[in-house]
Design an enzyme around this catalytic site. Structure first.
Site, PDB file in Angstrom:
ATOM      1  CB  THR A 143     -11.577   1.133  11.525  1.00 20.20           C
ATOM      2  OG1 THR A 143     -10.439   0.216  11.603  1.00 20.20           O
ATOM      3  CG2 THR A 143     -12.425   1.517  12.592  1.00 20.20           C
ATOM      4  CG  ASP A 203      -3.803  -1.846   9.897  1.00 21.99           C
ATOM      5  OD1 ASP A 203      -3.607  -0.961  10.936  1.00 21.99           O
ATOM      6  OD2 ASP A 203      -4.366  -2.904  10.063  1.00 21.99           O
ATOM      7  CB  THR A 252       6.179   5.786   9.693  1.00 21.44           C
ATOM      8  OG1 THR A 252       6.018   4.556   9.905  1.00 21.44           O
ATOM      9  CG2 THR A 252       6.590   6.489  10.901  1.00 21.44           C
ATOM     10  CG  ASP A 273      -8.100  -4.674   7.003  1.00 19.70           C
ATOM     11  OD1 ASP A 273      -8.830  -4.857   8.325  1.00 19.70           O
ATOM     12  OD2 ASP A 273      -6.859  -4.508   7.004  1.00 19.70           O
ATOM     13  CB  SER A 274      -5.650  -0.546   4.491  1.00 21.51           C
ATOM     14  OG  SER A 274      -4.999  -0.591   6.008  1.00 21.51           O
ATOM     15  CB  SER A 275      -4.184  -5.973   5.901  1.00 21.01           C
ATOM     16  OG  SER A 275      -4.004  -5.254   7.147  1.00 21.01           O
ATOM     17  CB  THR A 309      18.129   4.964   9.536  1.00 21.88           C
ATOM     18  OG1 THR A 309      18.194   4.390  10.865  1.00 21.88           O
ATOM     19  CG2 THR A 309      17.062   6.056   9.453  1.00 21.88           C
ATOM     20  CD  GLN A 310      17.176  -1.461  12.289  1.00 21.48           C
ATOM     21  OE1 GLN A 310      17.136  -2.208  13.390  1.00 21.48           O
ATOM     22  NE2 GLN A 310      17.842  -2.545  11.370  1.00 21.48           N
ATOM     23  CB  CYS A 311      16.641   5.658  13.722  1.00 12.80           C
ATOM     24  SG  CYS A 311      18.239   4.873  14.334  1.00 12.80           S
TER      25      CYS A 311
HETATM   26  N1  ASP Z   1      -7.331  -2.772   9.847  1.00 14.38           N
HETATM   27  C1  ASP Z   1      -7.814  -1.653   9.506  1.00 14.38           C
HETATM   28  C2  ASP Z   1      -7.344  -1.366   8.196  1.00 14.38           C
HETATM   29  O1  ASP Z   1      -6.123  -1.052   7.933  1.00 14.38           O
HETATM   30  C3  ASP Z   1      -7.552  -0.589  10.497  1.00 14.38           C
HETATM   31  C4  ASP Z   1      -8.165   0.731  10.218  1.00 14.38           C
HETATM   32  O2  ASP Z   1      -8.940   1.006   9.357  1.00 14.38           O
HETATM   33  O3  ASP Z   1      -7.500   1.627  10.802  1.00 14.38           O
HETATM   34  O4  ASP Z   1      -8.052  -1.208   7.234  1.00 14.38           O
END
Ligand code: ASP
Length: 343
Positions: A14, A91, A166, A58-60, A277-279
């Site tokens: 973004t 992300d 995180t 996009d970082s995904s 841990t998932q905590c």
């Molecule tokens: N979907 C975007 C990404 O991780 C969100 C961001 O940039 O914060 O690339």
């Protein structure tokens, strides 16, 4: 006076996007024009160079091959540059910052990851502050050497150790947390660096990159009712070289016979099983409860207070090294880049 030289690496996200006025969709802008878009950057007492991914992502869509690419860009420019700022989507930023901390050996310059929740051109954007302060932090020097000599993540007035972070919120400007380690610096009226929290580096030679990341791994989040046949199916496929189990509380799991026996068999066959841990905060302490004693006995490795992001990336890196089982366990359970609290 030497003016620090900063390299700004834009990978996507973004922060480097603008709204297309026709359809409202976010699209990357030409990053070479960053100084024109943020004239405030010229007020910083440093020289800024930029490098942009040909196709910002996009970082995904982030992948280990891009981590190695970022590391190579840094290595290529390392000698003549004082600090690096990596602009990245939020992300998966914690994964990338964690990975980068393990990929480098002998890093003694700052590599600061940052991004934003709103694009740079937006009226209420958080991008400008995040970017300006990240560059400021990357250019801090004392007696001619960088103050920060590790991989950090700066977001919403705080600098964190990258591999301790995180993403905790998809909406708030305060999108990250470092639940098990204090922040390294805070930006208020003054920029305060908590020097005693910084990583002490041991410079044992030139910057090196680990390029071999093994991605045949899995993350299994436990939940009441987890299926015996699915777990046994997954483990017997022998596709995995490493498995991170996100357990309950201080590292506890069901003590059902089938669960323990399936894991024990897989470990005997060479699978590395890590307990985190998932905590959101706190640490795994195997052996404290009966429900974790068995895990310890069958050779599950403790992830201590590591985040899942740090455990995933450390596992990818360590599976690419040639270590004996006992060495693997010892190294995984010890801090190598400040990612885990020593017992
Ligand atoms: N979907 C975007 C990404 O991780 C969100 C961001 O940039 O914060 O690339």
């Amino acid at each position: 006076m030497h003016k620090p030289k900063i390299l700004l690496i834009y990978t996507g996200g973004t922060i480097g996007m603008v709204k297309n006025p026709e359809n409202g969709a976010l699209t990357p802008f030409d990053f070479d024009t960053i100084l024109e878009r943020i004239p405030e950057l010229k007020l910083l007492d440093c020289e800024i160079k930029t490098f942009s991914f040909d196709h910002p992502i996009d970082s995904s869509n982030m992948e280990p091959k891009y981590w190695v690419e970022i590391a190579e860009i840094i290595q290529f420019n390392y000698e003549e540059t004082d600090g690096f700022v990596v602009l990245h989507g939020s992300d998966t930023m914690s994964y990338s910052a964690s990975a980068m901390s393990f990929i480098f050996k002998n890093l003694c310059k700052p590599v600061i990851f940052t991004g934003s929740q709103l694009p740079i051109g937006d009226l209420r954007t958080d991008a400008k502050e995040n970017l300006i302060t990240s560059i400021h932090l990357a250019s801090l020097q004392a007696n001619g050497v960088s103050v920060i000599q590790e991989v950090g993540l700066y977001f919403e007035y705080k600098l964190y150790r990258g591999n301790r972070t995180t993403k905790i919120n998809a909406e708030h400007f305060e999108a990250f947390d470092s639940p098990n380690y204090p922040y390294l610096a805070e930006s208020g009226v003054r920029l305060r660096v908590d020097e005693k929290m910084l990583l002490e580096h041991s410079n044992e030679g030139p910057l090196q990159i680990h390029r071999n990341l093994v991605t045949d791994i899995g993350v299994l989040k436990l939940f009441p009712g987890i299926s015996k046949s699915i777990l046994q199916g997954v483990l017997s496929s022998k596709l995995f070289k490493g498995l991170i189990i996100e357990t309950y509380g201080a590292g506890n799991a069901t003590s059902s016979d089938w669960f323990i026996r399936s894991l024990a068999r897989a470990i005997k066959n060479g699978l590395k099983v890590i307990n985190v841990t998932q905590c959101i905060g706190g640490s795994v302490r195997m052996g404290e409860y009966e429900t974790s004693s068995k895990l310890k006995e069958i050779g599950v490795i403790s992830g201590g207070d590591m985040t899942t992001e740090a455990a995933v990336t450390k596992l990818m890196i360590m599976l690419g090294m040639d270590l004996s089982d006992s060495e693997f366990k010892k190294v995984f359970e010890s801090p190598i880049r400040g990612e885990i609290t020593e017992n």
